[in-house]
Write a protein that holds these residues in place. Structure first.
Motif, short mmCIF file in Angstrom:
data_model
loop_
_atom_site.label_atom_id
_atom_site.label_comp_id
_atom_site.label_asym_id
_atom_site.label_seq_id
_atom_site.Cartn_x
_atom_site.Cartn_y
_atom_site.Cartn_z
N PHE A 202 13.69 -18.65 -41.48
CA PHE A 202 14.98 -18.06 -41.82
C PHE A 202 15.88 -19.01 -42.60
CE2 PHE A 202 13.98 -14.90 -38.42
CZ PHE A 202 14.13 -13.76 -39.20
N GLY B 243 14.24 -13.27 -29.70
CA GLY B 243 12.80 -13.40 -29.93
C GLY B 243 12.44 -13.19 -31.39
N ASN C 178 11.87 -15.05 -34.43
CA ASN C 178 11.70 -16.45 -34.81
C ASN C 178 11.31 -16.63 -36.27
OD1 ASN C 178 12.22 -17.43 -32.15
ND2 ASN C 178 10.19 -16.67 -31.60
N GLN D 52 11.93 -8.76 -44.42
CA GLN D 52 13.08 -9.66 -44.28
C GLN D 52 12.97 -10.82 -45.27
OE1 GLN D 52 12.65 -10.56 -40.10
NE2 GLN D 52 13.44 -8.56 -39.47
N LYS E 114 6.92 -0.50 -43.55
CA LYS E 114 6.40 0.37 -42.49
C LYS E 114 7.34 0.44 -41.29
CE LYS E 114 1.65 -0.50 -43.77
NZ LYS E 114 0.33 -0.95 -43.33
N GLY F 288 8.89 0.00 -37.73
CA GLY F 288 8.84 -1.10 -36.77
C GLY F 288 8.66 -2.48 -37.38
N SER F 289 8.95 -2.61 -38.69
CA SER F 289 8.70 -3.89 -39.36
C SER F 289 9.97 -4.74 -39.50
CB SER F 289 8.06 -3.65 -40.73
OG SER F 289 8.95 -2.91 -41.54
N GLY F 290 11.05 -4.34 -38.86
CA GLY F 290 12.26 -5.18 -38.85
C GLY F 290 13.21 -4.95 -40.02
N LYS F 291 13.26 -3.71 -40.50
CA LYS F 291 14.16 -3.43 -41.63
C LYS F 291 15.63 -3.57 -41.23
CE LYS F 291 12.12 0.61 -42.50
NZ LYS F 291 10.87 0.52 -41.72
N THR F 292 15.95 -3.24 -39.97
CA THR F 292 17.36 -3.31 -39.55
C THR F 292 17.89 -4.74 -39.69
OG1 THR F 292 16.67 -1.69 -37.89
CG2 THR F 292 18.93 -2.48 -37.76
N ALA F 293 17.13 -5.71 -39.14
CA ALA F 293 17.60 -7.10 -39.25
C ALA F 293 17.64 -7.55 -40.70
CB ALA F 293 16.71 -8.01 -38.42
N ASP G 67 14.01 2.60 -31.66
CA ASP G 67 13.18 1.43 -31.35
C ASP G 67 13.09 1.28 -29.84
OD1 ASP G 67 11.80 -1.01 -32.07
OD2 ASP G 67 13.56 -2.07 -31.29
N ARG H 149 7.10 5.67 -33.80
CA ARG H 149 7.88 5.31 -32.59
C ARG H 149 7.05 4.46 -31.65
NH1 ARG H 149 11.15 4.57 -34.91
NH2 ARG H 149 10.22 5.57 -36.70
N ARG I 286 5.14 -0.77 -32.58
CA ARG I 286 6.22 -1.43 -33.33
C ARG I 286 6.18 -2.93 -33.13
NH1 ARG I 286 9.79 1.99 -35.17
NH2 ARG I 286 11.64 0.65 -35.06
N ALA I 287 6.62 -3.64 -34.15
CA ALA I 287 6.73 -5.10 -34.12
C ALA I 287 5.45 -5.77 -33.61
CB ALA I 287 7.94 -5.50 -33.25
N1 LIG Z 1 11.35 -11.24 -37.49
C1 LIG Z 1 11.08 -10.56 -36.38
N2 LIG Z 1 10.21 -11.03 -35.46
C2 LIG Z 1 9.94 -10.32 -34.34
N3 LIG Z 1 10.52 -9.15 -34.03
C3 LIG Z 1 11.39 -8.63 -34.91
C4 LIG Z 1 11.73 -9.30 -36.13
N4 LIG Z 1 12.64 -8.57 -36.79
C5 LIG Z 1 12.87 -7.47 -36.03
N5 LIG Z 1 12.13 -7.49 -34.92
C6 LIG Z 1 12.08 -6.48 -33.83
O1 LIG Z 1 11.20 -5.45 -34.28
C7 LIG Z 1 11.58 -4.19 -33.74
C8 LIG Z 1 11.57 -3.12 -34.83
O2 LIG Z 1 12.57 -3.41 -35.77
P1 LIG Z 1 13.40 -2.26 -36.52
O3 LIG Z 1 13.90 -1.28 -35.53
O4 LIG Z 1 14.36 -2.91 -37.39
O5 LIG Z 1 12.22 -1.57 -37.36
P2 LIG Z 1 12.34 -0.67 -38.66
O6 LIG Z 1 11.54 -1.32 -39.72
O7 LIG Z 1 13.75 -0.34 -38.96
O8 LIG Z 1 11.55 0.63 -38.17
P3 LIG Z 1 11.81 2.20 -38.51
O9 LIG Z 1 11.24 2.45 -39.88
O10 LIG Z 1 11.05 2.91 -37.46
O11 LIG Z 1 13.26 2.44 -38.45
C9 LIG Z 1 12.94 -4.40 -33.10
O12 LIG Z 1 12.78 -4.41 -31.71
C10 LIG Z 1 13.39 -5.74 -33.62
O13 LIG Z 1 14.19 -6.43 -32.69
#
Ligand SMILES: Nc1ncnc2c1ncn2[C@@H]1O[C@H](COP(=O)(O)OP(=O)(O)OP(=O)(O)O)[C@@H](O)[C@H]1O
Length: 479
Positions: free
Chosen positions: A4, A21, A23, A29, A47, A49-54, A313, A338, A341-342
């Motif tokens: 990061f 968690g 890391n 991202q 895809k 559950g791949s962490g788009k929100t963060a 999630d 659903r 994920r992750a």
């Molecule tokens: N870098 C990371 N390492 C590990 N876990 C992560 C990381 N970034 C996000 N996550 C976790 O992964 C999970 C899924 O993330 P998120 O909800 O953002 O998915 P998404 O890509 O938005 O999925 P969707 O398309 O279903 O909305 C969450 O629980 C989040 O905390």
């Protein structure tokens, strides 16, 4: 893969991530965050559950910490539950900033929302309809200085589906500054790319995961071919098997209508399965409460309509059952997303009738994945078939004795009023249209009949002529 700090994130944010968690950055991202921090618009397609929100929350928080003010960022999302989930991510990751967020969604008290908006929160997370209502009815807040507009599940926001957000989006975009960063994310952006490009115009950075498949490898995708009448028995059998084999499991079941959702919930409860539902005909507070109970594993089974298909999630979900085959591959991708994920494993099982086979083919072509048959002991299913169907019928009768259908009608009328339509006038129009349709049908039938009559008349004449000819020939021959 970098870390990061090499992407430009501050230490305090990296520390926050670690606590959750998080890391190492996921690919979406890693690719999108530098572009966002550089000041560019961004479209991220990765895809489920791949962490788009963060991928959008982290850079927004970083920028906010450099120049904090309200209202700094607006996030739009199609469902109310998702709005709460996104706001929570902002709140947790932005804790050291003393981040103030505000959630503006339908079904909740409008006055307290207006008050919160006027207090200039840093981040507003909203569904388009309710935010547009606030903009139309109040001038106590301004969004003219926002730095970020984020559309999560952007393709859903911009498509013209059963809930059409177009008019509300026009109202919202009308009060936002032209100079802003627009970030669009979804697992299924590519279908609506052209529409999206008109919203994000500032040298948009577009990133799409390079994988050939559109679903995650950790997801075991299965189907069961079943006659419509045996579907419920298969579902009950599957749940029973999962219950017997796993202690720590939860299942999401998707179905096509609110009524079906309600009936299936009642039915599974009759079989003593800890089941709860989520659909748009429920009161909003009940929706939130049910989701919270499911998340906390108080109830292990959630039966939902597509209102829960996107974004939610819930890490404990190991199984997704599609009680009906989704009509669009896009909906399938979000529903089965659903689970698994992750990096976790998960199973999806789609119940397919003979009439849905073409839908499965479309799904397979779109996702570039072959669904495999889920092995089931048919004998075991047939053993419970009568009991399941009788229970379903009992539940249907029970539901008919409630005001469920009336409520549906009332909800429809309410929706029309909100859309500025007169329900009585609409009903009259609908009746007139039906009348015209049936008149047209009758007219067509008459024409068809008269053509048939003409044809048979002509045929008779031809036959008569032929007979006469034959008769003449026969007479001439005897002469
Ligand atoms: N870098 C990371 N390492 C590990 N876990 C992560 C990381 N970034 C996000 N996550 C976790 O992964 C999970 C899924 O993330 P998120 O909800 O953002 O998915 P998404 O890509 O938005 O999925 P969707 O398309 O279903 O909305 C969450 O629980 C989040 O905390």
């Amino acid at each position: 893969m970098g870390d990061f700090s090499s992407l430009g994130l501050s230490d305090w944010l990296i520390k926050q991530c670690k606590q959750l968690g998080i890391n190492k950055p996921t690919p979406v991202q890693e690719k999108c965050m530098p572009a966002i921090l550089e000041g560019r618009d961004c479209m991220g397609c990765a895809k489920t559950g791949s962490g788009k929100t963060a991928a959008f929350v982290l850079p927004v928080l970083q920028k906010l910490s450099e120049d904090p003010y309200g209202i700094f960022c607006l996030v739009l999302t199609p469902t109310r539950e998702l709005a709460y989930q996104i706001a929570e991510q902002f709140r947790v990751l932005g804790k050291p900033l003393g981040l103030r967020d505000c959630i503006i969604v339908g079904g909740m008290d409008m006055v307290s929302q207006a008050l919160e908006l006027s207090n200039q929160p840093h981040v507003v997370v909203a569904t388009p309809g309710r935010l547009a209502d606030h903009i139309r009815s109040s001038d106590t807040f301004s969004m003219s200085k926002i730095k970020f507009l984020i559309m999560d599940e952007a393709d859903r926001l911009l498509e013209q589906g059963c809930t059409d957000f177009t008019k509300d989006l026009e109202v919202i975009l009308g009060i936002l500054p032209a100079k802003r960063q627009t970030l669009l994310f979804s697992a299924t952006l590519t279908d609506t790319l052209q529409e999206l490009k008109t919203v994000a115009m500032n040298r948009p950075f577009f990133w799409e995961s390079t994988s050939e498949t559109r679903t995650v490898d950790e997801l075991d995708q299965r189907y069961i071919l079943t006659p419509e009448k045996v579907k419920d028995a298969y579902m009950v059998h599957l749940i029973q098997t999962f219950t017997d084999e796993h202690d720590d499991w939860s299942i999401m079941i998707f179905t096509n209508t609110c009524k079906n959702c309600q009936i299936l919930t009642m039915m599974l409860r009759e079989f003593n399965f800890p089941t709860i539902s989520l659909h748009s005909m429920m009161k909003q507070k009940q929706r939130f409460a049910n989701l919270a109970k499911f998340k906390a594993s108080v109830y292990k089974i959630l039966i939902a309509t597509d209102v829960a298909a996107r974004g939610l999630d819930i890490p404990t979900v190991q199984v997704v059952i599609n009680h009906n085959t989704p009509g669009l591959p896009k909906i399938y991708i979000h529903r089965v997303g659903r689970t698994a994920r992750a990096g976790r494993n998960g199973v999806s099982i789609t119940l397919v009738t003979q009439y849905d086979i073409h839908l499965v083919h479309a799904i397979e072509e779109n996702t570039q994945t072959k669904l495999k048959e889920y092995p089931v002991e048919e004998k075991e299913v047939l053993k419970i078939l009568t009991q399941v169907n009788v229970t379903r019928r009992k539940c249907e009768i029970k539901l008919e004795s409630t005001d469920f259908d009336e409520k549906k009608e009332t909800n429809k009328r309410k929706q029309m009023i909100l859309e500025g339509k007169d329900p009585d006038l609409e009903a009259k129009r609908k009746a007139e249209l039906e009348k015209i349709k049936s008149q047209k049908k009758k007219f067509k039938e008459k024409i068809h009949e008269s053509i048939q009559r003409q044809k048979s008349g002509q045929l008779k004449k031809k036959m008569m002529k032929r007979k006469l000819k034959k008769k003449k020939k026969a007479e001439q021959a005897t002469l």
